[in-house]
Design an enzyme around this catalytic site. Sequence first.
Site, PDB file in Angstrom:
ATOM      1  N   GLU A   1      -9.978   5.553   3.035  1.00 14.10           N
ATOM      2  CA  GLU A   1     -10.737   4.427   3.558  1.00 14.10           C
ATOM      3  C   GLU A   1      -9.750   3.313   3.862  1.00 14.10           C
ATOM      4  OE1 GLU A   1     -10.074   4.871   0.464  1.00 14.10           O
ATOM      5  OE2 GLU A   1      -9.417   2.879  -0.177  1.00 14.10           O
TER       6      GLU A   1
ATOM      7  N   SER B   1       1.802  -9.710  -0.831  1.00 15.28           N
ATOM      8  CA  SER B   1       1.477  -8.283  -0.780  1.00 15.28           C
ATOM      9  C   SER B   1       1.633  -7.664   0.600  1.00 15.28           C
ATOM     10  CB  SER B   1       0.048  -8.065  -1.288  1.00 15.28           C
ATOM     11  OG  SER B   1      -0.854  -8.847  -0.539  1.00 15.28           O
TER      12      SER B   1
ATOM     13  N   LYS C   1       0.810  -1.219   0.000  1.00 15.55           N
ATOM     14  CA  LYS C   1       0.000   0.000   0.000  1.00 15.55           C
ATOM     15  C   LYS C   1       0.844   1.270   0.000  1.00 15.55           C
ATOM     16  CE  LYS C   1      -4.198  -1.794   0.084  1.00 15.55           C
ATOM     17  NZ  LYS C   1      -5.074  -1.679  -1.116  1.00 15.55           N
TER      18      LYS C   1
END
Lengths: 262, 403
Positions: free
Chosen positions: B112, B379, B90
């Site tokens: 969010e 990830s 991210k």
Amino acid sequence: MTSVASALQLRRDNGTGSLIGYLPAGFPTLDESVDAAVAIAENGVNVIELGLPYSDPVMDGPVIQQATQKALANGFRLKHGFDAVRAITAQVDVPVLLMTYWNPVVQYGVDRFADDLAAAGGAGLITPDLIPDEAEPWLNASERTGLDRVFLAAPSSTRARLQQAVDSSRGFVYAVSTMGITGARTDVDSAAKSLVARLREVGAQNACVGLGISTADQVREVLEYADGAIVGSALVKALATGGIDSVASVARELSRGTRAPN
Amino acid sequence: MALRDETGPYFGEFGGRFVPESLIAALDELSEAWELAKLDPAFSAELTELHKTYTGRPSLITEVPRFAAHGGGARMILKREDLNHTGSHKINNVLGQALLTKRIGKTRVIAETGAGQHGVATATAAALFGLDCVIYMGEVDTERQALNVARMRLLGAEVVAVKTGSRTLKDAINDAMRDWVTNVDSTNYIFGTVAGPHPFPAMVRDLQKIIGEEAREQVLALTGKLPDAVAACVGGGSNAIGIFHAFLDDADVALYGFEAAGEGAETLRHAATITKGRPGVLHGARSYLLQDEDGQTIESHSISAGLDYPGVGPEHAWLADLGRATYRPVTDAAAMSALRLLSRTEGIIPAIESAHALAGALELGKELGKDATILINLSGRGDKDMETAGRYFDLIDSGAEQS
């Protein structure tokens, strides 16, 4: 001229503007939502905006969210929306626009939706999350059926986008009074007045102002420059807390703002 | 045209902008700023420097033979986004969007978050750049990812627990969009995935594609050839598109996205959007989504908060319809089993999200056989999931397992 434009014109001919009242279909029950819409029409509301409950209403504040969530929890289906339009228009001679987020229309089928709405006696659609750029299927369906299509204009919209909103809309253009979501506010933003002036410059015949309007004084203030004042959360709150009598009395009180003070 | 060159707003019949008019000016501003930034060497240089000195890029690749032995003996290579600062992919996206926020002169960011990874990354970037930061997180997720809530608060962000609707990621996005409509003059919305209105799907993809660009070179250097398959988990789809993108025009490289099947894609409790959904409009874009006959969004279910989303990015919808990428469901049980397997065979604890890709790769390995090479996007790391894993495997109570 469509029924909504005629209603606005009739009021304008009488030297005043229109009060447009929002209520969600299916809240608190389907029958009561019909009764509430009839009651506000009988108490000074000139055009009804009937909201179709949707799971993800990004333009709505807490009052309307809670009401529409309750309607969905009670089993509201899209077809009930058409039933409600039919029942309201059978009882009062007031045009009824549906306010709906776009996905329910897409899933129902845009043409089928337009046909069923026209058959039910509905006047058209207000589409808060559909911009004219993405609206080709709806522009075609509304052209074919003669339904009104109300697009939104915002204080942040460029002149070119205001022009597009005016050219694409029929019935009226929904001028968003402030940057934000639905819900009562103490002051109606001065942005509304300049937005309506900018809409007039690009040829808007009918411009109605919504978001944050909850008192007769605010209605009066808005109608000094706009063709209609749209009230939602204040009516929904009255219905939620005091039932049909309460929403009727709030509508009656708001409609005082459509007459010159004397 | 090469598939890699698609820039939106549409990916085939998907994408677009289905948002209130009030947001169009801000989306236009972002689109223009992003187009300029992409071409600006100074922007690239600043982002590259941050990747190198702050995030820790390039991230490693790690070959995992002891794990791969359980997947038909195919060669398996992990792209280690779990080693990034803040613990997931991210941060790649957030640093780019935070730089863009500075360029357009805004001082407040909102985001969010589902699992909290994007929220933590955004709070981190806000701290680094001195921006005010508000994170919207579903109340259900604040409970199952309490550690990440604490991290965000420690970083100086305000965390708002969203109590509407299903109280998960979808509702957090709704409330973030309401905030943005109201405060758009001062506020930039740092969107976490490749969904939402244009320019987010293309912009977030552009900021995440570094994963695949690095991995493609790294795998070539390690094995002398491209992988036979690339595997990633798909919620909104940012880590998947990030690793897929460099391979989109390599026709011999198969691409697999693994969606969260929750209790089973055949049950009512899953988040397998492409497998079980159909096209519609949600959160500003046309894509696949889980919905009922009336177009009401159906609540998704997954043990993984980061995959618990009833929509998916429009580029994935397009790749699925083209047949360029294949999307398969992976259950909670299969993902948790793969999480434990990687932990015990390789000493790497993956995020539950990433464990879906691992579980999918184990099946894929059996199908492709031992001559195949599979690149898997790891990830994120599993630290944030210890409470869920501890409960799931009964590791915390007095009866804790000691194997």
